[in-house]
Design an enzyme around this catalytic site. Sequence first.
Site: not given
Length: 307
Positions: A232, A104, A285
Site C-alpha cells: 500500500y 483486489d 469482493h
Amino acid sequence: DVDGRKLHYIHARAARDGALTLVLSHGWPGSVFEFHKVIEPLTHPENFGGDAADAFHVICPSLTGYGWSEPWLEEGCDIRMVAERQVKLMKGLGIERYGVQGGDWGGLVSPYMAVIAPEQVVGVHLNMCSTASTDDAEEARAQGVLPGRTCISREYYYEHRGYAVIQSLKPDQLAFALNDSPLGLAAWIVQSFYAWGDINGDIESRFSKDELITNIMIYWLTESMPSAIRLYRESMQTRRFGPPDTYIAAPTGVALFKDIPRPKRAWAERQYNITRWTEMPSGGHFAALEEPMLLVEDVRAFFRTLK
C-alpha cells in the site's frame, strides 16, 4: 527465483496440452488459498459438467511479499513491480501466451501485466474493475460512488477505508502488532471479509471457519503481513494505487460483483477494451470463494472467444 527473490506459485495443469494458461492473482487480505474452489473446475471442466475444450492450465502466484513469496526489501516495490515480476515468472517458465485474471490487488496486477507484456497477454478478466468515476456529482451519487478519479463506493470511503489509510501512511508501525498477536492479526483480516463479502450479516454463509483460519495462518506462519501491507505504502508513493494510466488494449471482461468499486460500463470503457460485462446476481469482493462457479463460467465464456 525472480530478480534474486523467490516467487511462490501454484501450477495446476489441465489434461489437454494445448490449453491456454491462466494467471490468477489474489489481493489483500487474501492469498492463493482464495482460489482453492476454482482451480479444479478451471483445469478439469469435464469433471464439473463442463466441456474439456474450456480447460486452462492455471498459475496462481503469491504476490511479492505475500505468503511464501519473499519480500522485495528495497523501496519502490509497487503494484507495477509486482506485475513485472509475474511477467518474468511466466517468461522463466517458457509460457509465451496467457490470460490474466484477478480482483483486489489482482485487479490491478492483471492490467499492468497486459501493459508490460502486450504480445503475451491475450485477455484480461477482472472481478474488481478499478476505474475513474464521473465529475457529475449527481450521477456519482446515483451510482453510490464518489465523483472524481476513482469509483469507490460512498459506504467504503466513509466507513471502511481506515485500514487502507494506516497501511498507506504508517505500515511499519502496524506491522509490529500484526506480527506479534495472532488474535490481532485475525481481527484485522476477518474484518475485511465481514465488510466486503456478500454475507447479509452472517460471515459463515460465505466463508467457513476453516477457510478464514487457513487464510490467517498463511500470513501468520510466513510472517508476511508486514511486507504485504507495505505494498500500500509503496504504491501510494509512486502514485500507482490504481489502474495503469495507459489504455488497456487487451480484450477485457468484467464480472461485476458487489464490491468496493462500483463502475458503470461507460466509465470502464474509457480505460479498458471492454468486450464482456456481466453484472452478477450475488457474491462480493472475494468472488472465487463466494461464488466460484459464477466466476468460473464467466471466465470460460470470456476466454472462449480468445483462445
